[in-house]
Design an enzyme around this catalytic site. Structure first.
Site, PDB file in Angstrom:
ATOM      1  N   GLU A   1      43.322  43.522  36.875  1.00 50.74           N
ATOM      2  CA  GLU A   1      42.563  44.336  35.915  1.00 50.74           C
ATOM      3  C   GLU A   1      43.568  45.291  35.281  1.00 50.74           C
ATOM      4  O   GLU A   1      43.968  46.279  35.889  1.00 50.74           O
ATOM      5  CB  GLU A   1      41.461  45.119  36.637  1.00 50.74           C
ATOM      6  CG  GLU A   1      40.740  46.119  35.773  1.00 50.74           C
ATOM      7  CD  GLU A   1      39.851  47.061  36.566  1.00 50.74           C
ATOM      8  OE1 GLU A   1      39.707  48.225  36.140  1.00 50.74           O
ATOM      9  OE2 GLU A   1      39.306  46.659  37.620  1.00 50.74           O
TER      10      GLU A   1
ATOM     11  N   LYS B   1      30.510  47.945  38.991  1.00 50.80           N
ATOM     12  CA  LYS B   1      31.601  48.670  39.627  1.00 50.80           C
ATOM     13  C   LYS B   1      31.010  49.949  40.217  1.00 50.80           C
ATOM     14  O   LYS B   1      30.201  50.608  39.565  1.00 50.80           O
ATOM     15  CB  LYS B   1      32.657  49.011  38.572  1.00 50.80           C
ATOM     16  CG  LYS B   1      33.808  49.860  39.071  1.00 50.80           C
ATOM     17  CD  LYS B   1      34.810  50.069  37.935  1.00 50.80           C
ATOM     18  CE  LYS B   1      35.954  50.932  38.377  1.00 50.80           C
ATOM     19  NZ  LYS B   1      37.031  50.957  37.389  1.00 50.80           N
TER      20      LYS B   1
ATOM     21  N   ARG C   1      44.572  52.468  29.856  1.00 55.91           N
ATOM     22  CA  ARG C   1      44.997  53.860  29.953  1.00 55.91           C
ATOM     23  C   ARG C   1      46.349  54.103  29.301  1.00 55.91           C
ATOM     24  O   ARG C   1      46.820  55.232  29.263  1.00 55.91           O
ATOM     25  CB  ARG C   1      45.120  54.282  31.425  1.00 55.91           C
ATOM     26  CG  ARG C   1      43.841  54.269  32.187  1.00 55.91           C
ATOM     27  CD  ARG C   1      44.106  54.768  33.609  1.00 55.91           C
ATOM     28  NE  ARG C   1      43.234  54.102  34.534  1.00 55.91           N
ATOM     29  CZ  ARG C   1      43.372  54.100  35.840  1.00 55.91           C
ATOM     30  NH1 ARG C   1      44.387  54.738  36.390  1.00 55.91           N
ATOM     31  NH2 ARG C   1      42.527  53.479  36.610  1.00 55.91           N
TER      32      ARG C   1
END
Length: 183
Positions: A32, A120, A36
């Site tokens: 993943e 999640k 960012r």
């Protein structure tokens, strides 16, 4: 399917091959790559090109624009720290799995309304971890969880032993993989 989803932060595009090679050598065929950093979409595109058999997705996707960029780069799944209706709809249109961050009954109900049954649970350690997920599973037996945040080698087996865990996510898998390459 490997039940470990490494949360990969790529600061320099040149790190992509080293990190993904280390993950594969460590027995993890999934990554993943987070949105960012400035090179996130390029890192996803490079990862998909260099590792075509690896399940490469985009993480920390917080809006439709980022989702569009991730999908264009070839992401095979999308993960968000929270739930975005726009991202959910775009993923559904493109037949791409979307794992939104959901930790409250209201958020889980919103996910279910969007046809999402895997969420999640982030940050897991802050919101009560396994104990909280087990409580939420009572009214939502169809939900599976991907706990992220505070999951590491000290507690991964406890998480994976529960049948409502779809997978576990964490940056610690990247560190472990890189450390194993150096030995």
């Amino acid at each position: 399917m490997d039940k470990r989803i490494p949360v990969v932060v790529i600061k320099e595009l040149s790190e992509t091959e080293k990190i993904l090679s280390a993950l594969q050598a460590y027995g993890i065929n999934c990554a993943e790559i987070t949105f960012r950093t400035a090179c996130a979409k390029e890192a996803i595109a490079l990862a998909v090109k260099l590792f075509p058999d690896m399940n490469v997705g985009a993480g920390t996707v917080i809006n439709k624009t980022q989702c569009e960029e991730a999908l264009k780069a070839g992401a095979k799944f999308i993960v968000s720290p929270g739930l975005s209706v726009e991202v959910a709809k775009l993923c559904k249109e493109n037949n791409i799995p979307y794992y939104p961050g959901c930790v409250t009954p209201t958020e889980i109900m919103q996910a279910l309304d969007l046809g999402i049954e895997v969420v999640k649970f982030f940050p897991s350690h802050v919101y009560g971890g396994l104990k909280a997920m087990k409580a939420l599973a009572g009214p939502f037996p169809q939900i599976k969880f991907i706990p992220t945040g505070g999951v590491d080698s000290s507690n991964i087996d406890e998480y994976l032993a529960w049948d409502k865990i779809y997978a576990v996510g964490g940056s610690s898998f990247v560190k472990e993989a890189l450390d194993s390459m150096e030995k």
